[in-house]
Motif scaffolding. Structure first.
Motif, PDB file in Angstrom:
ATOM      1  N   GLU A 340       0.845  -1.193   0.000  1.00  0.00           N
ATOM      2  CA  GLU A 340       0.000   0.000   0.000  1.00  0.00           C
ATOM      3  C   GLU A 340       0.880   1.243   0.000  1.00  0.00           C
ATOM      4  OE1 GLU A 340      -3.553   1.970   2.783  1.00  0.00           O
ATOM      5  OE2 GLU A 340      -2.787  -0.057   3.187  1.00  0.00           O
ATOM      6  N   ARG A 341       0.396   2.319  -0.648  1.00  0.00           N
ATOM      7  CA  ARG A 341       1.115   3.575  -0.677  1.00  0.00           C
ATOM      8  C   ARG A 341       0.190   4.700  -0.187  1.00  0.00           C
ATOM      9  NH1 ARG A 341       4.430   0.446  -0.893  1.00  0.00           N
ATOM     10  NH2 ARG A 341       5.958   0.003  -2.528  1.00  0.00           N
ATOM     11  N   LEU A 342       0.708   5.522   0.690  1.00  0.00           N
ATOM     12  CA  LEU A 342      -0.086   6.644   1.186  1.00  0.00           C
ATOM     13  C   LEU A 342      -0.076   7.817   0.220  1.00  0.00           C
ATOM     14  CD1 LEU A 342       0.612   6.974   5.027  1.00  0.00           C
ATOM     15  CD2 LEU A 342      -1.349   5.975   3.871  1.00  0.00           C
ATOM     16  N   TRP A 343       0.983   7.926  -0.571  1.00  0.00           N
ATOM     17  CA  TRP A 343       1.112   9.058  -1.490  1.00  0.00           C
ATOM     18  C   TRP A 343       2.020   8.673  -2.651  1.00  0.00           C
ATOM     19  CZ3 TRP A 343       2.514  10.254   3.825  1.00  0.00           C
ATOM     20  CH2 TRP A 343       3.815   9.882   4.140  1.00  0.00           C
ATOM     21  N   ASP A 344       1.994   9.506  -3.659  1.00  0.00           N
ATOM     22  CA  ASP A 344       2.858   9.322  -4.815  1.00  0.00           C
ATOM     23  C   ASP A 344       4.101  10.184  -4.597  1.00  0.00           C
ATOM     24  OD1 ASP A 344       4.148   9.159  -7.231  1.00  0.00           O
ATOM     25  OD2 ASP A 344       2.418   9.746  -8.450  1.00  0.00           O
ATOM     26  N   GLU A 345       5.236   9.548  -4.338  1.00  0.00           N
ATOM     27  CA  GLU A 345       6.452  10.295  -4.035  1.00  0.00           C
ATOM     28  C   GLU A 345       6.939  11.113  -5.226  1.00  0.00           C
ATOM     29  OE1 GLU A 345       9.316   7.578  -2.507  1.00  0.00           O
ATOM     30  OE2 GLU A 345       8.035   6.920  -0.847  1.00  0.00           O
ATOM     31  N   SER A 346       6.570  10.708  -6.429  1.00  0.00           N
ATOM     32  CA  SER A 346       7.037  11.433  -7.623  1.00  0.00           C
ATOM     33  C   SER A 346       6.398  12.803  -7.750  1.00  0.00           C
ATOM     34  CB  SER A 346       6.764  10.610  -8.885  1.00  0.00           C
ATOM     35  OG  SER A 346       5.360  10.500  -9.127  1.00  0.00           O
ATOM     36  N   THR A 347       5.318  13.048  -7.022  1.00  0.00           N
ATOM     37  CA  THR A 347       4.631  14.345  -7.120  1.00  0.00           C
ATOM     38  C   THR A 347       5.082  15.320  -6.036  1.00  0.00           C
ATOM     39  OG1 THR A 347       2.791  13.598  -5.711  1.00  0.00           O
ATOM     40  CG2 THR A 347       2.611  13.201  -8.091  1.00  0.00           C
TER      41      THR A 347
END
Length: 522
Positions: A340-347
């Motif tokens: 699971e990912r809480l956010w998109d680190e690329s943004t």
């Protein structure tokens, strides 16, 4: 935080060893001669290696002429407040008004219970402390019989008195939010210690106290802020005694701390503290107060740039040459345990480019260095949290039908220990993020408007991390309650680790340089 305008007090914490009983008294007499204001002794009635605090304080009061004496702090579970109130009032009268009263809700519960005292969980300890303050104040007020209908302490027509010779301050040794709230509501002082509440955590404590005081209809300055120091590596103040005045003055002006207690075993250091550190600190604070024009607006001056140098009490030393930024961000190891990912680190946005030729005074880099140190503590605690979760889950993975009731109790006890650890870690993490949201981020936003997108993203991630902490708490409750939620507990811990380690690395990467340039705002 504000400078509450209190006069500065300096004192000592003496260890009344049973094996060298005369040393504490001799040190107290030296403090009296040197001109210190306060002499205190810790109260550990369950330790046979220490003399009884009230016995020592009484002897010290009789052997000195001007210092004020107090327990640092009286253990309420073993000091019934009615007896404590009369003991303090009596000694205050005998000493000519030289007694204050430090109290604590209790610690070392196994030792307290072994001596016949109660074992109180945190919420109960807070309620008992509130009742104790009510009992003490009621008995110090002349005027007939007193009734207090408490859960832990009751007075049923007790006769009040004797009244102290002067208004004795009740100073509470508080750490947790509920005890801090109580301190702001009813106490005359807050008495934390560096090892339990380092300088970086003072602002959060002051905020809770101030808000509680206002809710109780009291001005925040009604609560004096004291501090048990712990000099040396990893403690506060840092460096040799000659470097202490700038640090203590910055603490007084930035946090309102107005009483400093030095634990000391060497009379020479005590004399140096009185003769050099105390007057130099007072002069720095007095000079800043004299030149101040608007303390409410946040424009209050600090000690000179050479004396303070940064927004934390670890100031730049006079003459330190500017240098390249030496604080480095902790890299993200990119290891992810959860799908699971809480956010998109690329943004994630980035701040303005850093001038590679910029130089920074060493003291000006302390705020950023302290940020990394605080993050390191969170990372270390996270490692321990994951280890504890793994141990509990492994121990309870297959209890087996043949396990005895004792084995089952052991599993349950381990689970509750995990619950206490999770609660502690999650509270510290949330407090750290709250302080950044309310103090650091607005200051940096004002100082460098181009950082706004980064600060907005960091605040969003704080909110997301708080959501994972809530999820971890729910999974923990389910696991402890009926053994369900094993997968959910592990998943929540894994997601917290992924999110928090990624977030801390991003925050350091973006904020170390601005913090070295602009400070922290507190």
């Amino acid at each position: 935080m504000p400078d509450y305008g209190h006069n500065l007090l300096f004192g000592t914490v003496l260890m009344p060893s049973a094996g060298q009983a005369e040393e504490a008294v001799a040190s107290a007499q030296a403090a009296d001669r040197a001109g210190l204001d306060l002499v205190s002794v810790p109260d550990h009635p369950y330790r046979p290696g220490l003399l009884d605090a009230w016995t020592v304080l009484s002897f010290i009061a009789a052997s000195t002429s001007r210092v004020r004496v107090f327990p640092n702090v009286a253990s309420l579970p073993l000091r019934p407040p009615a007896v404590l109130a009369r003991a303090a009032a009596g000694l205050d009268r005998l000493s000519g008004g030289r007694v204050e009263l430090g109290i604590g809700a209790g610690a070392y519960w196994d030792s307290i219970a072994a001596d016949g005292g109660p074992r109180r969980p945190p919420g109960e300890a807070v309620r008992a402390t509130r009742e104790a303050v009510e009992v003490i104040r009621a008995l110090w007020t002349q005027g007939g019989s007193v009734h207090v209908d408490g859960e832990h302490y009751r007075l049923d027509g007790a006769s009040s008195g004797p009244a102290p010779a002067h208004p004795v301050g009740i100073w509470i040794g508080a750490i947790g939010p509920r005890m801090l709230d109580l301190t702001g509501s009813v106490a005359d002082g807050w008495l934390p210690s560096v090892p339990h509440v380092p300088p970086g955590r003072l602002a959060a404590g002051h905020r809770i106290i101030d808000e509680a005081a206002v809710r109780a209809g009291r001005p925040p300055e009604a609560v004096r802020r004291l501090y048990n120091l712990s000099p040396g590596p990893g403690g506060f103040p840092e460096g040799p005694p000659g470097a202490w005045p700038e640090q203590l003055a910055a603490l007084a002006l930035e946090h309102g701390t107005s009483a400093f207690l030095l634990p000391v075993q060497q009379p020479r250091l005590l004399e140096l503290f009185a003769a050099e550190v105390a007057p130099a600190t007072r002069e720095l604070v007095s000079a800043a107060r004299r030149s101040g024009t608007d303390t409410a607006s946040g424009d209050r001056p600090r000690p000179s740039a050479e004396a303070a140098g940064s927004d934390l009490p670890h100031g730049r030393r006079e003459g330190s040459p500017p240098e390249r930024l030496s604080v480095r961000a902790t890299p993200d190891d990119r290891v992810r345990r959860s799908a699971e990912r809480l956010w998109d680190e690329s943004t994630r946005p980035t701040g303005p480019a850093v001038d590679p030729d910029r130089r920074y005074a060493r003291g000006a880099q302390e705020p950023a260095r302290n940020l990394v140190a605080a993050h390191d503590r969170l990372r270390s605690d996270l490692d321990r949290l994951r280890h504890v979760v793994r141990q509990v889950l492994e121990d309870g993975a297959d209890p087996g039908g043949a396990r005895s009731g004792i084995q089952k109790l052991s599993v349950r006890r381990n689970s509750w220990a995990l619950g206490a650890y999770c609660a502690s870690y999650c509270q510290v993490t949330t407090l750290h993020h709250t302080r950044e949201d309310q103090d650091l981020f607005p200051h940096l936003r004002r100082s460098e408007p181009l950082l706004a997108p980064v600060l907005d993203r960091l605040a969003e991630e704080h909110h997301a991390v708080r959501g994972v902490i809530d999820r971890l708490d729910r999974a923990l409750v389910a696991f402890i309650g009926d053994g369900s939620g094993r997968d959910g507990l592990q998943a929540a811990v894994d997601l917290l680790a992924d999110a928090l380690l990624s977030h801390l690395a991003y925050e350091e990467r973006e904020l170390i340089e601005p913090m070295a340039r602009f400070g922290t705002g507190w």
